[in-house]
Design a protein around this motif. Structure first.
Motif, PDB file in Angstrom:
ATOM      1  N   SER B 218      -2.870  -2.498  12.868  1.00  0.00           N
ATOM      2  CA  SER B 218      -2.889  -2.147  11.455  1.00  0.00           C
ATOM      3  C   SER B 218      -1.683  -2.767  10.728  1.00  0.00           C
ATOM      4  O   SER B 218      -1.797  -3.172   9.574  1.00  0.00           O
ATOM      5  N   ARG B 219      -0.555  -2.913  11.424  1.00  0.00           N
ATOM      6  CA  ARG B 219       0.590  -3.596  10.798  1.00  0.00           C
ATOM      7  C   ARG B 219       0.247  -5.057  10.508  1.00  0.00           C
ATOM      8  O   ARG B 219       0.575  -5.601   9.460  1.00  0.00           O
ATOM      9  N   LEU B 220      -0.408  -5.649  11.469  1.00  0.00           N
ATOM     10  CA  LEU B 220      -0.825  -7.046  11.343  1.00  0.00           C
ATOM     11  C   LEU B 220      -1.716  -7.223  10.112  1.00  0.00           C
ATOM     12  O   LEU B 220      -1.530  -8.144   9.316  1.00  0.00           O
ATOM     13  N   ILE B 221      -2.665  -6.311   9.966  1.00  0.00           N
ATOM     14  CA  ILE B 221      -3.592  -6.405   8.852  1.00  0.00           C
ATOM     15  C   ILE B 221      -2.867  -6.235   7.523  1.00  0.00           C
ATOM     16  O   ILE B 221      -3.088  -6.977   6.572  1.00  0.00           O
ATOM     17  N   GLN B 222      -1.966  -5.262   7.483  1.00  0.00           N
ATOM     18  CA  GLN B 222      -1.233  -5.043   6.235  1.00  0.00           C
ATOM     19  C   GLN B 222      -0.502  -6.299   5.809  1.00  0.00           C
ATOM     20  O   GLN B 222      -0.533  -6.696   4.649  1.00  0.00           O
ATOM     21  N   TYR B 223       0.166  -6.922   6.750  1.00  0.00           N
ATOM     22  CA  TYR B 223       0.959  -8.093   6.403  1.00  0.00           C
ATOM     23  C   TYR B 223       0.058  -9.238   5.963  1.00  0.00           C
ATOM     24  O   TYR B 223       0.352  -9.950   5.023  1.00  0.00           O
ATOM     25  N   PHE B 224      -1.029  -9.362   6.673  1.00  0.00           N
ATOM     26  CA  PHE B 224      -1.996 -10.424   6.360  1.00  0.00           C
ATOM     27  C   PHE B 224      -2.527 -10.264   4.936  1.00  0.00           C
ATOM     28  O   PHE B 224      -2.524 -11.200   4.140  1.00  0.00           O
ATOM     29  N   VAL B 225      -2.955  -9.058   4.619  1.00  0.00           N
ATOM     30  CA  VAL B 225      -3.530  -8.808   3.297  1.00  0.00           C
ATOM     31  C   VAL B 225      -2.488  -9.052   2.212  1.00  0.00           C
ATOM     32  O   VAL B 225      -2.773  -9.662   1.182  1.00  0.00           O
ATOM     33  N   GLU B 226      -1.273  -8.619   2.476  1.00  0.00           N
ATOM     34  CA  GLU B 226      -0.236  -8.796   1.461  1.00  0.00           C
ATOM     35  C   GLU B 226       0.013 -10.281   1.194  1.00  0.00           C
ATOM     36  O   GLU B 226       0.152 -10.705   0.052  1.00  0.00           O
ATOM     37  N   THR B 227       0.056 -11.067   2.244  1.00  0.00           N
ATOM     38  CA  THR B 227       0.269 -12.504   2.066  1.00  0.00           C
ATOM     39  C   THR B 227      -0.854 -13.116   1.255  1.00  0.00           C
ATOM     40  O   THR B 227      -0.626 -13.885   0.329  1.00  0.00           O
ATOM     41  N   MET B 228      -2.084 -12.782   1.606  1.00  0.00           N
ATOM     42  CA  MET B 228      -3.212 -13.434   0.961  1.00  0.00           C
ATOM     43  C   MET B 228      -3.339 -13.002  -0.495  1.00  0.00           C
ATOM     44  O   MET B 228      -3.713 -13.794  -1.345  1.00  0.00           O
ATOM     45  N   THR B 229      -3.030 -11.749  -0.797  1.00  0.00           N
ATOM     46  CA  THR B 229      -3.139 -11.337  -2.198  1.00  0.00           C
ATOM     47  C   THR B 229      -1.959 -11.871  -3.016  1.00  0.00           C
ATOM     48  O   THR B 229      -2.082 -12.043  -4.212  1.00  0.00           O
ATOM     49  N   GLY B 230      -0.843 -12.130  -2.368  1.00  0.00           N
ATOM     50  CA  GLY B 230       0.310 -12.635  -3.123  1.00  0.00           C
ATOM     51  C   GLY B 230       0.562 -14.112  -2.882  1.00  0.00           C
ATOM     52  O   GLY B 230       1.697 -14.569  -2.980  1.00  0.00           O
ATOM     53  N   ILE B 231      -0.502 -14.857  -2.603  1.00  0.00           N
ATOM     54  CA  ILE B 231      -0.334 -16.235  -2.138  1.00  0.00           C
ATOM     55  C   ILE B 231       0.413 -17.117  -3.138  1.00  0.00           C
ATOM     56  O   ILE B 231       1.188 -17.994  -2.757  1.00  0.00           O
ATOM     57  N   ARG B 232       0.225 -16.859  -4.449  1.00  0.00           N
ATOM     58  CA  ARG B 232       0.924 -17.688  -5.433  1.00  0.00           C
ATOM     59  C   ARG B 232       2.432 -17.543  -5.298  1.00  0.00           C
ATOM     60  O   ARG B 232       3.170 -18.528  -5.279  1.00  0.00           O
TER      61      ARG B 232
END
Lengths: 590, 601
Positions: B218-232
């Protein structure tokens, strides 16, 4: 869309990633085959044993049992060996692929991310990769080992007696046909199911990120209905998948049993005829029994392989995506950056824009002298934000060029470009880490001094009052801040990066009048030495800049000071002036 | 209880009591999921019992064939062997057919159950308060609904039927052996002791491991999602390298947990085979002696050996799916925790029915504090008469948004009450409240789908004409028509292609369409350009007529349409009056107003 590769070719693409693990995986197969061979050989000795028991000799019993025991222990040891060989390397393959996917995704341009919902990316990064890992270290090994065992087993069966072996062989032939049919029917639904769960993940992601909107309108139920529709579609696909599996199981249970029944009949006849001994018949039946699990397992191993195939396809859909915005082979550097930013005849259209639509930005030219600050003004949706994104290659121009100190930004590395330019976005994205880390994100020296200064300029001193001050964790997983607070931190982050060029997209929209005035005062000092492109909607923000560029229909239609443009441009007055006649009258009354 | 809800859910070292609590919770959840599909479950059990019994009869038939039918065949009587083979084949055909139906019934049952669970979690998380989402974070909610549910799905679609079939098979095989040869059965029984010890060891070892693995994933997923939503922002600030390192660490963490689990399994599985093979050898040894003594037929011995060997056959599969069972079980623990969370803004048990809402909003002795204790709003009372337009003014952090969110019941006050037409908000059902009170925030979130669908969110059954009318009213019609497909244009992820000002216009149209009695605008026009804002102001005049409205705006242009202004500072209302009064009073508002007028041209 690429032409679809065969299952084998698709899975073969894993080789570069699995290279390091491959020797151990192959050894693991050898161990698996070894274990199966021991299991297969046990019935051979059973034959001798039974024959000697029939003959009534006790001498043969003990050695035979010891031998069978030894074979059994050897089988267990080989299974242990297989596990030990195969399992850890598989986890490394998974981890490497996951890191590679993540790195690729970070590298791909923003346009890619606009197109791909993050749920689809997430399901690739998590579910698909763990599927591939399990297939590599389990499915692949067992598939190869079981197939080989089946072949060896058949040979052994033939060696017992030709006719008995033939019965078995003929009975197993349909499995090949069934396997191919299964590949087609199951392969399709497996892919569909993976895509549908990606869609479902996207629904989840949106409903979670948009939970405030859904709550504000009381539309949780509506979203739930949409979700349920998608979940129902996935359910249907899963049932189709189950049907394909149940179907192949039916045959995989039926065929070996059929062969066994028939060979029992034939075996008894052969014994009666004196062609084989009872021991051979017993050994034959026992061997056939050992072969049952490898046969039955083919069903789910094939299914597994097909699911792994579509997981691999989905993985490579991202990895194969051409990176349209990449670093040049021989990057140029700006030796002595002064901060001259020039847009030369820039055009841009989004890749999916219909052919009959005009470019969003066309023939846009603008020159920002070092240290000059220019406000970019225009109606909402006219392309201002897109233009700011072009300056750091978040999107790539489709015509013309952007240059910094005379160097085309496509000729320098993205790293250098983004060191020269720092941006503050309108929707201030903060990351889950401390205030300090967030603000110093782009700062080369991590200096406390810069941090303090940047916070002051952005009027973000509120951070000192947070529970842990500068070490307070903010962002998605931390303390939630108000829009105005986030915007000020994003501004502080851009300032702290100490760039030659600042690009600010409506940086003060969420601030109140008082704070805005204070930020502007402080920011003015920075802007005397830094080139700045500031997207603005308000006269107050325009005041920050030396010059104003008015953007209309994709190009600069007027350029000058605020006062000049007020005098000369009707469109400028329309865009920037909020005082109409009626309001002016009202002002007098107040 | 400390483990209640999602408290301490990342804890992996549970005490006995805690672990019992968590288990009981997920067992209850499982029970409630099984209840609606019990008919199918019973059918599945019925099918599996019969098909397994038939399957297990195989070796016994072979034993009969060798011991009884073979001697007859030797003397030329082929009837018994033909009969045996016929029965054997019929049993096989029946087994295969029944197994097919069993697989289909389980698939339908388990998919129905998964569907039920998915919906429950989705609906429940939507029901939970904003406060929960802020605390628990979007990434975790997503992890619960994706990877956790998937691991349950994997168990249901693949493993469960294998587990049941395998378990049944072992049971029946043991039973058949008992009937065939009780002495061999006794040996098998003895073998169960080391088997049980080994299984227990494996269970204890993996329990904690699976919890750790779920947390790591779940930590992995959180970090992944945060990166992709804040990609700019990631790209603009060159965070890629740092991200890769951090993500790499999370990946390695997850890999480590996985590898440890797999290693445990790598000992367990050969352990099972070892026990199985030793048992077969023992049965063979004792059986051999008895054959020599003449007390046992060769056929029976063959069958006994086949049975005891086959007894261990499914163990490997069971152990393998025990993997996915464990993984699913710890996922279920986490999910049951989320489901146990109760909305801090609960639905009333007996909701008051609202009729002809006028829109009077009253705060009486309201105070609002964060759970951490810091006071956001000091005790105050305030009445907003029906139909009044109120502007909330003040510096960032003065408590304006909190006050507004109390009206929309995103939170409940720490003390005192907020009421609508004299009815406490706590007594109004959520659906009714949302119908009457709508809040538009600065963050104008767009869902993937067309522009029209996004506006329709305000009123799902609205016709396209109504949608267009709403867009026209707020001045969004023009720009929407200029989009490639007009109202049917897809707005893309996070509204990527629509500017933030346009996003706000769309969300305004949404509010317009919803037509509530009370409208709250929290910085809803901050990104609009001045001409659009002027159009919105026009629209607002019609929209706010005969409607209660609370408007938060830093730009005081909105104040011109307000009948009343509340100036807030440090969690208190410090000025209250008409804009005309206040602008001449020489107070805070007068100063703000002057500064704002000066900034205009």
């Amino acid at each position: 869309m690429q032409p679809e590769l065969s299952t084998f070719k698709t899975l073969w693409r894993l080789v570069p990633f699995a290279k390091k693990a491959l020797p151990r995986i192959i050894l693991g197969m050898v161990a698996a085959i070894g274990a199966h061979m021991f299991a297969l050989s046990i019935p051979q000795f059973l034959q001798n044993l039974v024959n000697s028991l029939v003959a009534g000799g006790i001498d043969a019993l003990i050695p035979a049992v010891v031998l069978i025991l030894a074979l059994g222990v050897a089988e267990a040891l080989f299974v242990l060996l297989r596990r030990w060989l195969v399992l850890t390397p598989g986890t490394f393959v998974e981890a490497d692929m996951r890191n590679a996917l993540y790195a690729k995704l970070q590298d791909l341009p923003v346009a890619f991310h606009d197109r791909w919902p993050s749920g689809q990316l997430l399901s690739r990064a998590v579910r698909d990769l763990s599927m591939i890992r399990r297939w590599l270290s389990f499915g692949l090994v067992l598939l190869v080992a079981n197939l080989l065992t089946l072949i060896v087993g058949l040979v052994i069966l033939f060696s017992f007696n030709f006719w008995l072996g033939l019965i078995f062989f003929i009975a197993s032939l349909p499995i090949v046909v069934i396997g191919f049919r299964f590949e087609k029917s199951f392969g399709e639904v497996a892919r569909l199911s993976q895509d549908q769960s990606g869609d479902l993940a996207t629904r989840v992601e949106q409903a979670v990120h948009g939970v405030r909107v859904l709550k504000a309108f009381g539309r949780g139920g509506f979203a739930a209905d949409q979700f349920a529709t998608d979940a129902k579609a996935l359910l249907g696909t899963e049932i189709r998948k189950a049907k394909a599996v149940a179907n192949i199981w039916l045959y995989l249970i039926l065929l070996p049993e059929f062969a066994l029944g028939l060979s029992l009949f034939a075996g008894v006849l052969l014994v009666a005829d004196g062609q084989i001994t009872v021991g051979t018949l017993v050994a034959f039946v026992a061997t056939a029994m050992v072969l049952r699990w490898p046969t039955e397992s083919l069903g789910f191993l094939l299914g597994f392989t097909l699911e792994a195939k579509s997981a691999v396809t989905r993985f490579f859909e991202v990895i194969d995506e051409p990176d349209l915005i990449s670093d040049p082979e021989k990057p140029k550097t700006v030796a002595d950056p002064r901060g001259l930013l020039e847009f030369k005849d820039v055009s841009f259209r989004y890749p999916d824009t219909a052919a009959d639509q005009p470019d969003l930005i066309s023939n846009f030219s603008l020159r920002l002298e070092p240290g000059q600050s220019v406000a970019l003004i225009g109606l909402t949706g006219c392309g201002k934000t897109t233009l700011t994104a072009l300056s750091t290659r978040l999107y790539e121009v489709t015509g013309g060029s952007v240059e910094i100190d005379g160097v085309d930004i496509r000729d320098m590395t993205r790293g250098e470009l983004r060191t020269l330019i720092a941006m503050a976005f309108e929707d201030a994205t903060l990351f889950s880490s401390s205030v300090r880390d967030n603000v110093l994100l782009g700062n080369p020296t991590q200096s406390e001094e810069d941090l303090k200064q940047a916070l002051e300029i952005a009027q973000a001193q509120f951070v000192y009052d947070l529970p842990d001050g500068l070490d307070t964790k903010i962002g998605e997983e931390g303390l939630s801040l108000s829009g105005g607070q986030r915007q000020r931190l994003a501004l502080a982050r851009a300032v702290a990066a100490k760039p030659r060029i600042l690009v600010l997209d409506d940086p003060l929209s969420a601030l109140d009048v008082d704070t805005e005035a204070m930020v502007e005062d402080a920011l003015r000092h920075v802007l005397t030495t830094t080139t700045a492109l500031i997207v603005a909607h308000r006269p107050s923000t325009v005041m920050l800049a030396d010059k104003v560029a008015l953007m209309h229909e994709g190009k600069v239609v007027a350029f000058g000071t605020h006062q000049e443009l007020l005098k000369t441009s009707d469109h400028y007055r329309y865009v920037i002036s909020s005082l109409d006649a009626a309001e002016k009258a009202r002002e007098v009354n107040l | 209880m400390s483990m209640r809800g999602t408290n301490d859910e990342e804890k992996t070292d549970l005490t006995k009591e805690e672990s019992r609590f968590v288990r009981a919770r997920s067992r209850d959840l499982l029970g409630s999921l099984l209840l609606p599909i019990r008919a199918r479950v019973i059918a599945a059990v019925f099918l599996v019992v019969i098909s397994t019994a038939l399957r297990v009869s195989g070796p016994a038939l072979i034993a009969f064939g060798i011991d009884s039918a073979l001697p007859k065949a030797l003397v030329g009587d082929y009837t018994p062997i033909s009969l045996t083979v016929f029965v054997y084949l019929s049993a096989a055909a029946l087994t295969a057919t029944l197994t097919y139906f069993f697989l289909m019934v389980t698939a339908r049952a388990s998919q129905a159950m998964l569907f039920d669970l998915r919906n429950r979690v989705f609906v429940h998380t939507q029901k939970l308060s904003v406060e929960f989402h802020e605390r628990y974070t979007a990434g975790r909610v997503i992890a619960r609904q994706t990877s956790d549910l998937e691991s349950i799905g994997e168990l249901l679609s693949g493993g469960l039927s294998e587990l049941v079939v395998g378990g049944m098979f072992m049971l029946f095989t043991a039973g058949a052996l008992f009937l065939l040869d009780p002495e061999s059965f006794l040996i098998l029984l003895v073998a169960l002791i080391p088997l049980a010890v080994l299984t227990r060891w494996f269970q204890l070892g993996t329990n904690k491991g699976y919890r750790q693995q779920r947390v790591a994933s779940s930590r992995l997923i959180q970090y992944f999602v945060e990166t992709m939503t804040g990609i700019r922002a990631v790209k603009a600030f060159r965070k890629e390298k740092a991200n890769e390192n951090h993500f790499g660490g999370l990946v390695e963490d997850y890999r480590g947990h996985n590898a440890r689990l797999i290693q445990l399994f790598g000992i367990y599985d050969p352990g099972l085979i070892f026990i199985g093979n030793v048992t077969v050898a023992a049965i063979l040894l004792f059986g051999g002696f008895r054959v020599l003594e003449g007390s046992l037929g060769i056929g029976v011995l063959t069958a006994a050996i086949l049975y005891s060997r086959r007894f261990f056959d499914p163990m490997e599969e069971i152990a393998m799916f025990y993997n996915s069972y464990q993984s699913a079980a710890s996922a279920l623990e986490k999910i049951s925790g989320v489901l146990q969370e109760e909305p801090t803004v609960p639905e009333p048990e007996k909701p008051v029915v609202l009729k002809d809402v006028k829109g009077e909003v009253a705060f009486s002795d309201v105070e609002f504090k964060y759970a951490t204790g810091s006071t956001v709003l000091h005790p105050f009372s305030l009445t907003i008469p029906a139909g009044q337009t109120v502007a909330l003014v003040g510096t960032t952090g003065a408590g304006k948004s909190t006050l507004a969110k109390l009206i929309a019941r995103f939170y409940d006050p720490s003390s005192g009450s907020v009421s609508l037409d004299g009815v406490n908000l706590r007594d109004i059902s959520n659906a009714a409240l949302r119908h009457e009170v709508v809040m538009v925030t600065q963050e104008a979130y767009l869902f993937s789908g067309s522009v029209a669908e996004n506006i329709q969110l305000g009123k799902p059954d609205a016709s396209i004409e109504e949608v267009i009318a709403a867009a026209k009213a707020v001045g969004a019609h023009e720009f929407i028509l200029s989009l490639p497909d007009g109202y049917q244009t897809d707005v893309n992820k996070r509204g990527g292609r629509v500017s933030s000002g346009q996003r706000q216009l769309i969300s305004f149209a949404r509010a317009f369409l919803a037509n509530p009695a009370v409208l709250i605008l929290d910085e809803a026009t901050s990104s609009l350009d001045i001409p659009s804002e002027r159009l919105v102001q026009q629209g607002l005049k019609t929209l706010l007529h005969n409607r209660t409205a609370v408007i938060i705006a830093h730009r005081l242009s909105t104040v011109s349409i307000a009948q009343r202004v509340l100036v807030m500072e440090h969690g208190r209302v410090i000025e209250d009056g008409s804009p005309e009064q206040l602008s001449q009073s020489g107070g805070k508002f007068a100063a703000l107003y002057k500064a704002w007028r000066d900034s205009l041209v």
